[in-house]
Design a protein around this motif. Structure first.
Motif, PDB file in Angstrom:
ATOM      1  N   GLU A 201       0.833  -1.202   0.000  1.00  0.00           N
ATOM      2  CA  GLU A 201       0.000   0.000   0.000  1.00  0.00           C
ATOM      3  C   GLU A 201       0.870   1.255   0.000  1.00  0.00           C
ATOM      4  OE1 GLU A 201      -2.169  -2.808   3.068  1.00  0.00           O
ATOM      5  OE2 GLU A 201      -0.115  -2.174   2.650  1.00  0.00           O
TER       6      GLU A 201
ATOM      7  N   GLY B  79      -0.933   6.970   2.167  1.00  0.00           N
ATOM      8  CA  GLY B  79      -1.439   7.490   3.426  1.00  0.00           C
ATOM      9  C   GLY B  79      -0.747   8.793   3.808  1.00  0.00           C
TER      10      GLY B  79
ATOM     11  N   LEU C 152      -5.424   6.208  -1.699  1.00  0.00           N
ATOM     12  CA  LEU C 152      -4.577   5.081  -1.365  1.00  0.00           C
ATOM     13  C   LEU C 152      -4.447   4.157  -2.575  1.00  0.00           C
ATOM     14  CD1 LEU C 152      -5.978   4.113   2.167  1.00  0.00           C
ATOM     15  CD2 LEU C 152      -4.266   5.839   1.574  1.00  0.00           C
TER      16      LEU C 152
ATOM     17  N   ARG D 247      -9.673  -1.201   7.666  1.00  0.00           N
ATOM     18  CA  ARG D 247      -8.935  -0.245   8.486  1.00  0.00           C
ATOM     19  C   ARG D 247      -9.010  -0.639   9.949  1.00  0.00           C
ATOM     20  NH1 ARG D 247     -12.913   5.063   7.761  1.00  0.00           N
ATOM     21  NH2 ARG D 247     -14.633   4.313   9.086  1.00  0.00           N
TER      22      ARG D 247
ATOM     23  N   THR E  78      -9.499   8.251  10.837  1.00  0.00           N
ATOM     24  CA  THR E  78      -8.108   8.005  11.220  1.00  0.00           C
ATOM     25  C   THR E  78      -7.910   6.539  11.575  1.00  0.00           C
ATOM     26  OG1 THR E  78      -7.745  10.260  12.004  1.00  0.00           O
ATOM     27  CG2 THR E  78      -6.324   8.532  12.909  1.00  0.00           C
TER      28      THR E  78
ATOM     29  N   TYR F 124      -4.839   1.717   7.245  1.00  0.00           N
ATOM     30  CA  TYR F 124      -5.636   1.135   6.171  1.00  0.00           C
ATOM     31  C   TYR F 124      -4.865  -0.008   5.519  1.00  0.00           C
ATOM     32  CZ  TYR F 124      -9.161   4.761   6.485  1.00  0.00           C
ATOM     33  OH  TYR F 124     -10.174   5.565   6.937  1.00  0.00           O
TER      34      TYR F 124
ATOM     35  N   THR G 193      -1.102   1.270   5.701  1.00  0.00           N
ATOM     36  CA  THR G 193      -0.640   2.653   5.544  1.00  0.00           C
ATOM     37  C   THR G 193      -1.469   3.545   6.464  1.00  0.00           C
ATOM     38  OG1 THR G 193      -0.152   4.399   3.928  1.00  0.00           O
ATOM     39  CG2 THR G 193      -2.168   3.119   3.559  1.00  0.00           C
ATOM     40  N   GLN G 194      -0.794   4.443   7.167  1.00  0.00           N
ATOM     41  CA  GLN G 194      -1.461   5.270   8.178  1.00  0.00           C
ATOM     42  C   GLN G 194      -2.178   6.444   7.523  1.00  0.00           C
ATOM     43  OE1 GLN G 194      -1.546   4.972  11.757  1.00  0.00           O
ATOM     44  NE2 GLN G 194      -3.078   6.592  11.504  1.00  0.00           N
ATOM     45  N   VAL G 195      -3.412   6.636   7.914  1.00  0.00           N
ATOM     46  CA  VAL G 195      -4.187   7.816   7.520  1.00  0.00           C
ATOM     47  C   VAL G 195      -4.585   8.547   8.796  1.00  0.00           C
ATOM     48  CG1 VAL G 195      -6.342   8.644   6.503  1.00  0.00           C
ATOM     49  CG2 VAL G 195      -5.046   6.823   5.386  1.00  0.00           C
TER      50      VAL G 195
END
Length: 118
Positions: free
Chosen positions: A6, A9, A20, A38, A91, A94, A112-114
């Motif tokens: 991924e 983010g 993404l 997520r 938040t 994901y 991947t951080q959102v």
């Protein structure tokens, strides 16, 4: 072996957008349903969206319906998640997932951080 990676983010303000992407290697991409999930801190992993084999059908969690769009590109072996009108409650980390031979999501990316700020 199927591998998923991924990207995309990041940190965005509420009301903003992020896209993404997930690149899939190994196996036959077009023969798999793909999904996005997520996991927020302290919560269980939850379903976000899925797209059918070949990309003909999509399905969304109620919490993201109308704001998120899942799409796939068989030529590039990628699945994307366009996220609009982001909210702080979006938040999470994901994850991209690919369908395995028995129909379950057996293959997962690293996440991947959102982060959506208010």
């Amino acid at each position: 072996q199927v591998q998923l990676v991924e990207s995309g983010g990041g940190l965005v303000q509420a009301g903003g957008s992020l896209r993404l992407s997930c690149v899939v290697s190994g196996g036959t991409f077009s023969s798999r349903a793909m999904g996005w999930f997520r996991q927020a801190p302290g919560k269980e992993r939850e379903f976000v969206a899925t797209i059918s084999r070949g990309g003909g059908s999509t399905y969304y969690a109620d919490s993201v319906k109308g704001r998120f769009t899942i799409s796939s590109d068989n030529a590039k072996n990628t699945v994307a998640l366009q996220m609009n009108s982001l909210k702080p409650e979006d938040t999470a980390v994901y994850y991209c997932a690919a369908e395995g031979p028995m129909g379950a999501f057996d293959y997962w990316g690293q996440g991947t951080q959102v982060t959506v700020s208010s």
